[in-house]
Design a protein around this motif. Structure first.
Motif, PDB file in Angstrom:
ATOM      1  N   LEU A  26      -5.936 -38.565 -74.838  1.00 18.72           N
ATOM      2  CA  LEU A  26      -6.694 -39.239 -75.893  1.00 18.72           C
ATOM      3  C   LEU A  26      -6.194 -38.815 -77.267  1.00 18.72           C
ATOM      4  O   LEU A  26      -5.978 -39.649 -78.155  1.00 18.72           O
ATOM      5  N   LEU A  27      -5.980 -37.518 -77.457  1.00 14.02           N
ATOM      6  CA  LEU A  27      -5.497 -37.021 -78.751  1.00 14.02           C
ATOM      7  C   LEU A  27      -4.101 -37.557 -79.065  1.00 14.02           C
ATOM      8  O   LEU A  27      -3.821 -37.938 -80.208  1.00 14.02           O
ATOM      9  N   ASP A  28      -3.240 -37.616 -78.065  1.00  9.47           N
ATOM     10  CA  ASP A  28      -1.907 -38.194 -78.268  1.00  9.47           C
ATOM     11  C   ASP A  28      -2.011 -39.660 -78.674  1.00  9.47           C
ATOM     12  O   ASP A  28      -1.303 -40.115 -79.576  1.00  9.47           O
ATOM     13  N   ALA A  29      -2.901 -40.393 -78.008  1.00  6.68           N
ATOM     14  CA  ALA A  29      -3.110 -41.797 -78.363  1.00  6.68           C
ATOM     15  C   ALA A  29      -3.640 -41.907 -79.790  1.00  6.68           C
ATOM     16  O   ALA A  29      -3.247 -42.808 -80.538  1.00  6.68           O
TER      17      ALA A  29
ATOM     18  N   ARG B 289      -2.950 -39.990 -82.246  1.00 11.56           N
ATOM     19  CA  ARG B 289      -1.830 -39.764 -83.170  1.00 11.56           C
ATOM     20  C   ARG B 289      -0.935 -41.005 -83.281  1.00 11.56           C
ATOM     21  O   ARG B 289      -0.394 -41.304 -84.334  1.00 11.56           O
ATOM     22  N   ARG B 290      -0.738 -41.689 -82.165  1.00 11.92           N
ATOM     23  CA  ARG B 290       0.211 -42.806 -82.103  1.00 11.92           C
ATOM     24  C   ARG B 290      -0.367 -44.157 -82.505  1.00 11.92           C
ATOM     25  O   ARG B 290       0.369 -45.024 -82.971  1.00 11.92           O
ATOM     26  N   THR B 291      -1.653 -44.361 -82.292  1.00  9.44           N
ATOM     27  CA  THR B 291      -2.221 -45.704 -82.331  1.00  9.44           C
ATOM     28  C   THR B 291      -2.012 -46.453 -83.635  1.00  9.44           C
ATOM     29  O   THR B 291      -1.740 -47.641 -83.620  1.00  9.44           O
ATOM     30  N   ALA B 292      -2.153 -45.779 -84.751  1.00 11.98           N
ATOM     31  CA  ALA B 292      -1.993 -46.489 -86.029  1.00 11.98           C
ATOM     32  C   ALA B 292      -0.931 -45.790 -86.863  1.00 11.98           C
ATOM     33  O   ALA B 292      -1.178 -45.335 -87.967  1.00 11.98           O
ATOM     34  N   ASN B 293       0.243 -45.719 -86.305  1.00 16.39           N
ATOM     35  CA  ASN B 293       1.346 -45.083 -87.013  1.00 16.39           C
ATOM     36  C   ASN B 293       2.462 -46.108 -87.153  1.00 16.39           C
ATOM     37  O   ASN B 293       3.081 -46.457 -86.151  1.00 16.39           O
ATOM     38  N   PRO B 294       2.711 -46.609 -88.320  1.00 19.91           N
ATOM     39  CA  PRO B 294       2.118 -46.237 -89.597  1.00 19.91           C
ATOM     40  C   PRO B 294       0.866 -47.041 -89.906  1.00 19.91           C
ATOM     41  O   PRO B 294       0.593 -48.071 -89.270  1.00 19.91           O
ATOM     42  N   PHE B 295       0.116 -46.569 -90.891  1.00 12.85           N
ATOM     43  CA  PHE B 295      -1.027 -47.307 -91.403  1.00 12.85           C
ATOM     44  C   PHE B 295      -0.543 -48.298 -92.440  1.00 12.85           C
ATOM     45  O   PHE B 295       0.378 -48.017 -93.201  1.00 12.85           O
ATOM     46  N   ALA B 296      -1.200 -49.439 -92.499  1.00 15.12           N
ATOM     47  CA  ALA B 296      -0.926 -50.416 -93.551  1.00 15.12           C
ATOM     48  C   ALA B 296      -1.608 -49.933 -94.836  1.00 15.12           C
ATOM     49  O   ALA B 296      -2.617 -49.222 -94.774  1.00 15.12           O
ATOM     50  N   PRO B 297      -1.082 -50.300 -95.987  1.00 17.35           N
ATOM     51  CA  PRO B 297      -1.711 -49.877 -97.250  1.00 17.35           C
ATOM     52  C   PRO B 297      -3.201 -50.222 -97.333  1.00 17.35           C
ATOM     53  O   PRO B 297      -4.000 -49.414 -97.808  1.00 17.35           O
ATOM     54  N   ALA B 298      -3.593 -51.387 -96.866  1.00 17.99           N
ATOM     55  CA  ALA B 298      -5.010 -51.770 -96.912  1.00 17.99           C
ATOM     56  C   ALA B 298      -5.853 -50.868 -96.013  1.00 17.99           C
ATOM     57  O   ALA B 298      -7.007 -50.575 -96.329  1.00 17.99           O
TER      58      ALA B 298
ATOM     59  N   LEU C  26      -4.320 -38.564 -92.793  1.00 14.58           N
ATOM     60  CA  LEU C  26      -5.383 -39.301 -92.109  1.00 14.58           C
ATOM     61  C   LEU C  26      -5.303 -39.099 -90.595  1.00 14.58           C
ATOM     62  O   LEU C  26      -6.326 -38.913 -89.930  1.00 14.58           O
ATOM     63  N   ARG C  27      -4.093 -39.146 -90.058  1.00  9.06           N
ATOM     64  CA  ARG C  27      -3.929 -38.932 -88.613  1.00  9.06           C
ATOM     65  C   ARG C  27      -4.376 -37.526 -88.223  1.00  9.06           C
ATOM     66  O   ARG C  27      -5.052 -37.334 -87.217  1.00  9.06           O
ATOM     67  N   GLU C  28      -3.978 -36.530 -89.019  1.00 10.26           N
ATOM     68  CA  GLU C  28      -4.368 -35.152 -88.710  1.00 10.26           C
ATOM     69  C   GLU C  28      -5.882 -34.989 -88.751  1.00 10.26           C
ATOM     70  O   GLU C  28      -6.471 -34.352 -87.870  1.00 10.26           O
ATOM     71  N   ILE C  29      -6.518 -35.544 -89.765  1.00  9.68           N
ATOM     72  CA  ILE C  29      -7.977 -35.468 -89.878  1.00  9.68           C
ATOM     73  C   ILE C  29      -8.634 -36.173 -88.700  1.00  9.68           C
ATOM     74  O   ILE C  29      -9.558 -35.647 -88.078  1.00  9.68           O
ATOM     75  N   ALA C  30      -8.156 -37.366 -88.385  1.00  9.87           N
ATOM     76  CA  ALA C  30      -8.741 -38.136 -87.286  1.00  9.87           C
ATOM     77  C   ALA C  30      -8.643 -37.386 -85.961  1.00  9.87           C
ATOM     78  O   ALA C  30      -9.611 -37.333 -85.194  1.00  9.87           O
ATOM     79  N   VAL C  31      -7.487 -36.825 -85.686  1.00 10.67           N
ATOM     80  CA  VAL C  31      -7.297 -36.117 -84.410  1.00 10.67           C
ATOM     81  C   VAL C  31      -8.153 -34.856 -84.359  1.00 10.67           C
ATOM     82  O   VAL C  31      -8.754 -34.551 -83.323  1.00 10.67           O
TER      83      VAL C  31
END
Length: 165
Positions: free
Chosen positions: A43-46, A48-57, A151-156
């Motif tokens: 789950l944690l790996d997912a 990290r990967r799921t929204a990489n990269p993030f769109a500006p919006a 953001l990814r680090e905080i989310a994970v």
């Protein structure tokens, strides 16, 4: 919530559990729709990967929920409580560091038009101030890249704190 419960939850309940970690719909949908996860690490790996990269919006939307470094998030929502706990780990700042962070936050917002975001967990106020000063020299494009990583680090970290094996 245990991983087994998260995997078995209805779609809306799973999405609601994820939202305090990172309020980016594409990330929430990606993780909720990929269930079941065989382990917390998966789950944690997912995450990290799921929204990489993030769109500006997406970054703009996520930043709307983050308080300035050194300021406490308001309210009793799960997201506010997580942010409060992350920043509480910074301890008390001396007056000079607190003032330097406030000044740095203002300079950052003037330059980039958004709040300075950094994973506070595991960092001292002095480390955050040093990172803020370094990042003030970045281009907007470089900052978008770094904000996405933060953001990814905080989310994970939040996901790890909310979902138990």
């Amino acid at each position: 919530m245990h991983l087994k419960e998260f995997n078995a939850a209805g779609r809306d309940e799973a999405a609601a559990a994820l939202r305090p970690c990172l309020d980016i719909q594409r990330w929430i949908d990606g993780l909720a729709d990929a269930r079941p996860y065989p382990s917390l690490d998966a789950l944690l790996d997912a995450g990290r990967r799921t929204a990489n990269p993030f769109a500006p919006a997406e970054i703009d939307a996520a930043l709307a929920h983050h308080p300035r470094i050194g300021e406490r998030a308001q309210g009793n929502s799960t997201e506010a409580k997580l942010s409060q706990a992350e920043q509480a780990g910074l301890g008390e700042a001396d007056a000079a560091v607190a003032q330097a962070l406030a000044d740095g936050n203002r300079a950052y917002e003037e330059k980039f038009g958004q709040v300075f975001l950094i994973r506070a967990a595991g960092r001292s106020r002095e480390e955050i101030l040093a990172a803020l000063n370094t990042r003030l020299s970045h281009t907007p494009e470089k900052e978008q890249e770094i904000i996405g990583q933060q953001l990814r680090e905080i989310a994970v970290l939040r996901l790890e704190g909310l979902i138990e094996q």
